[in-house]
Design a protein around this motif. Structure first.
Motif, PDB file in Angstrom:
ATOM      1  N   LEU A  80       0.911  -1.280  -0.101  1.00 12.19           N
ATOM      2  CA  LEU A  80      -0.010  -0.049   0.104  1.00 12.19           C
ATOM      3  C   LEU A  80       0.968   1.078  -0.200  1.00 12.19           C
ATOM      4  O   LEU A  80       1.668   1.296   0.902  1.00 12.19           O
ATOM      5  N   ARG A  81       0.922   2.200  -1.014  1.00  9.96           N
ATOM      6  CA  ARG A  81       1.874   3.182  -1.101  1.00  9.96           C
ATOM      7  C   ARG A  81       1.918   3.780   0.176  1.00  9.96           C
ATOM      8  O   ARG A  81       1.053   4.161   1.046  1.00  9.96           O
ATOM      9  N   THR A  82       3.258   4.221   0.403  1.00  6.50           N
ATOM     10  CA  THR A  82       3.485   4.785   1.757  1.00  6.50           C
ATOM     11  C   THR A  82       3.541   6.315   1.468  1.00  6.50           C
ATOM     12  O   THR A  82       3.700   7.177   2.607  1.00  6.50           O
ATOM     13  N   HIS A  83       3.657   6.866   0.133  1.00 11.44           N
ATOM     14  CA  HIS A  83       3.649   8.334   0.133  1.00 11.44           C
ATOM     15  C   HIS A  83       3.165   8.293  -1.415  1.00 11.44           C
ATOM     16  O   HIS A  83       3.238   7.372  -2.336  1.00 11.44           O
ATOM     17  N   THR A  84       2.420   9.577  -1.768  1.00  7.90           N
ATOM     18  CA  THR A  84       2.146   9.672  -3.003  1.00  7.90           C
ATOM     19  C   THR A  84       3.324  10.087  -4.079  1.00  7.90           C
ATOM     20  O   THR A  84       3.249  10.294  -5.129  1.00  7.90           O
ATOM     21  N   THR A  85       4.580  10.013  -3.521  1.00  6.58           N
ATOM     22  CA  THR A  85       5.721  10.183  -4.129  1.00  6.58           C
ATOM     23  C   THR A  85       5.996   9.173  -5.313  1.00  6.58           C
ATOM     24  O   THR A  85       6.518   9.200  -6.311  1.00  6.58           O
ATOM     25  N   ALA A  86       5.283   8.113  -4.640  1.00  3.87           N
ATOM     26  CA  ALA A  86       5.186   6.870  -5.664  1.00  3.87           C
ATOM     27  C   ALA A  86       4.799   7.310  -6.971  1.00  3.87           C
ATOM     28  O   ALA A  86       4.948   6.864  -8.070  1.00  3.87           O
ATOM     29  N   VAL A  87       3.506   8.151  -7.133  1.00  5.99           N
ATOM     30  CA  VAL A  87       3.079   8.596  -8.201  1.00  5.99           C
ATOM     31  C   VAL A  87       3.825   9.805  -8.901  1.00  5.99           C
ATOM     32  O   VAL A  87       3.914   9.618 -10.339  1.00  5.99           O
ATOM     33  N   SER A  88       4.365  10.529  -8.241  1.00  8.58           N
ATOM     34  CA  SER A  88       5.075  11.535  -8.668  1.00  8.58           C
ATOM     35  C   SER A  88       6.102  10.993  -9.468  1.00  8.58           C
ATOM     36  O   SER A  88       6.599  11.413 -10.700  1.00  8.58           O
ATOM     37  N   SER A  89       6.911   9.866  -9.048  1.00  9.90           N
ATOM     38  CA  SER A  89       7.852   9.353  -9.963  1.00  9.90           C
ATOM     39  C   SER A  89       7.467   8.758 -11.294  1.00  9.90           C
ATOM     40  O   SER A  89       7.806   9.005 -12.194  1.00  9.90           O
ATOM     41  N   GLN A  90       6.230   8.073 -11.065  1.00  6.17           N
ATOM     42  CA  GLN A  90       5.995   7.681 -12.550  1.00  6.17           C
ATOM     43  C   GLN A  90       5.388   8.776 -13.103  1.00  6.17           C
ATOM     44  O   GLN A  90       5.723   8.611 -14.495  1.00  6.17           O
ATOM     45  N   MET A  91       4.954   9.892 -12.727  1.00  5.36           N
ATOM     46  CA  MET A  91       4.724  11.079 -13.622  1.00  5.36           C
ATOM     47  C   MET A  91       5.729  11.594 -14.230  1.00  5.36           C
ATOM     48  O   MET A  91       5.678  12.179 -15.412  1.00  5.36           O
ATOM     49  N   LEU A  92       7.111  11.626 -13.531  1.00  2.58           N
ATOM     50  CA  LEU A  92       8.112  12.133 -14.017  1.00  2.58           C
ATOM     51  C   LEU A  92       8.795  11.181 -15.298  1.00  2.58           C
ATOM     52  O   LEU A  92       9.130  11.672 -16.215  1.00  2.58           O
TER      53      LEU A  92
END
Ligand code: PHE
Length: 504
Positions: free
Chosen positions: A329-341
């Motif tokens: 379960l994602r521990t931060h939304t930075t997991a999405v930020s890296s996919q967007m980058l």
């Protein structure tokens, strides 16, 4: 009850066209009815014009218990004088008290002296007048007032009334009542108008003759039991508006399960990092592993961890595929930020500067207390552009916080595996009047950006904060369980005001 009262009023008015209730107060007392109920019925009858009414404002004086005693037994001063006269040579204080009583003695003695009816002679009080020489004005005034139903007009001056009021012998009573006569639609029996059209009326045809109540368009309608925005959603809506105004685009965060690869590895977080421990992260049992990751990118991430690049020496350990593929379960939304980058770097036409934000849920296996739950929401923003500096990060953060009313900021050096430099953000909270930690931020490391394929001079500045914290401050909620989870009181959600942040 109200029907009985209504009937009594209508019956009273039935004796003739000019039948009248002069004063509902007097009439209610004479008919042993409650005046409030009479007034209620008059108002109700007024609506259908069964009666007309004129409001009356009456004020009059009533006699206190002490005044009743004066009317019956004479004023205190008269009783004291009588006792003194009777005694012949005067009375000592204890003797006088014993004769007339303590209260009468105290008030009567003072008034006797003031009127010069008596004087002190040693420890005795002696009479200066006989009973025939004086008149009991206090008693006479009170009696006259009582006989005039409490109306002092023509009986005594205002000054005299004030005197009696001061002695607490009389008090003013104000009363509202009505004078009632027949109304335009008077009838001895009230026909209740129907409020609803019923099936029975339709069946029998009674609807044709039944009088109906007119619509009352001014009445407050029934509460609509619709949905309500939870306080967190209200604050989210406001944050979203602010970020959009600042030119940020929302990232798609609508999935909670991520691979360790996106949540940790792509962010250059070593596989042995303690945050990856099951104590801090909820790993998924089924499906325990992700299906795929972009293979070429995976290879570059692995290479960066194992050997380094872009001036870094890496972590120098064996990067494990099995570890990277673990679902969590994602521990931060930075997991999405890296996919967007990653997408931004590999989009057709190549990299273009962008501003992204997200506000969504994250999960951490934390000890729960008054301000921590194991799931919460993160607000995250990032700007990717050529040659950004730490000054750009500070400026962006200042602009954002200014829009939610926080102008005084302090930055403290911190550590994140994926940012360098990293800064914790402290804000002076004008409501709480203290400095509190309000967020975390930094510039993404080259070890994170280079494997994605971003041009070398592209810098990414980013920051994150929780949504719960500003919401709790805004809505003065002390315990997070009152904000989120199964113990939340629904009524509070219904009544929580809308959220507006004032730009400072
Ligand atoms: N991901 C960080 C956290 O979980 C927040 C953060 C986002 C920090 C972006 C720096 C840059 O707290």
């Amino acid at each position: 009850m109200s029907e009985v009262v209504e009937k009594a009023i209508l019956t009273h008015l039935s004796s003739g066209a000019d039948a009248k209730i002069d004063d509902t107060f007097v009439w209610a007392a004479a008919n042993k009815l409650d005046h409030n109920a009479v007034v209620g019925s008059v108002k109700s009858l007024l609506v259908d014009a069964y009666v007309s009414a004129e409001e009356l404002f009456t004020s009059f004086y009533t006699l206190s218990k002490e005044a009743q005693d004066v009317v019956e037994n004479g004023s205190q001063e008269m009783r004291v004088l009588a006792a003194l006269v009777e005694s012949g040579e005067g009375l000592s204080m204890p003797d006088l008290q014993a004769k007339v009583g303590k209260n009468v003695c105290k008030i009567g003695m003072g008034n006797c002296m003031k009127n010069k009816w008596a004087k002190k002679d040693g420890d005795k009080l002696v009479a200066l007048k006989t009973l025939e020489e004086v008149a009991d004005e206090t008693k006479d005034k009170l009696k006259a007032l009582q006989d005039a139903d409490g109306n002092p007009e023509g009986i005594m001056s205002d000054k005299e009334v004030t005197m009696l009021k001061k002695r607490k012998l009389v008090s003013l009573v104000k009363r509202n009542s009505f004078a009632v006569t027949r109304g335009e639609h008077y009838a001895p029996n009230r026909v209740k108008k129907a409020a609803d059209l019923t099936k029975e009326m339709l069946d029998s045809g009674a609807w044709k003759t039944t009088p109906f109540k007119p619509y009352n368009f001014l009445t407050v309608g029934e509460k609509v039991g619709g949905g309500y925005l939870h306080p967190l959603l209200k604050v989210r809506a406001e944050f979203r508006k602010i970020l959009m105004q600042m030119g940020f685009q929302e990232m798609p965060t609508n999935k909670w399960v991520e691979s360790s690869f996106w949540n940790f590895d792509s962010l250059f977080q070593p596989q042995s990092h303690p945050a990856r421990d099951a104590h801090d992260t909820f790993f998924i049992k089924e499906p325990a592993a992700t299906v795929s990751v972009p293979e070429d990118y995976y290879e570059r991430v692995k290479e960066m961890h194992e050997k380094g690049g872009s001036g870094s020496i890496g972590y120098r350990y064996d990067f494990k595929r099995e570890e990277a593929f673990k679902n969590l379960l994602r521990t931060h939304t930075t997991a999405v930020s890296s996919q967007m980058l990653y997408k931004l770097a590999n989009q057709p036409g190549g990299f273009k500067p962008a501003r992204y934000f997200s506000i969504d849920r994250v999960f951490r296996n934390e000890t729960m207390d008054a301000t921590h739950l194991c799931e919460f929401h993160q607000v995250e923003g990032l700007v990717a552009d050529y040659n950004l500096s730490l000054g750009d990060l500070i400026g962006t953060i200042e602009t954002f916080f200014k829009k939610i009313g926080i102008t005084q900021l302090r930055f403290k050096p911190a550590f994140n595996p994926y940012t360098e430099p990293s800064m914790e953000i402290f804000g002076y909270h004008p409501d709480l009047k203290k400095w509190t930690e309000i967020g975390n931020s930094g510039m993404f490391r080259p070890e994170m950006l280079a494997p994605m394929g971003l041009p070398e001079n592209v810098r990414v500045i980013a920051w994150g904060l929780s949504l719960e914290r500003p919401t709790m401050i805004k809505y003065r909620i002390k315990n997070i369980r009152d904000l989120f989870g199964h113990k939340v009181e629904m009524a509070r959600t219904r009544t929580a005001p809308i959220c507006r942040f004032e730009e400072a």
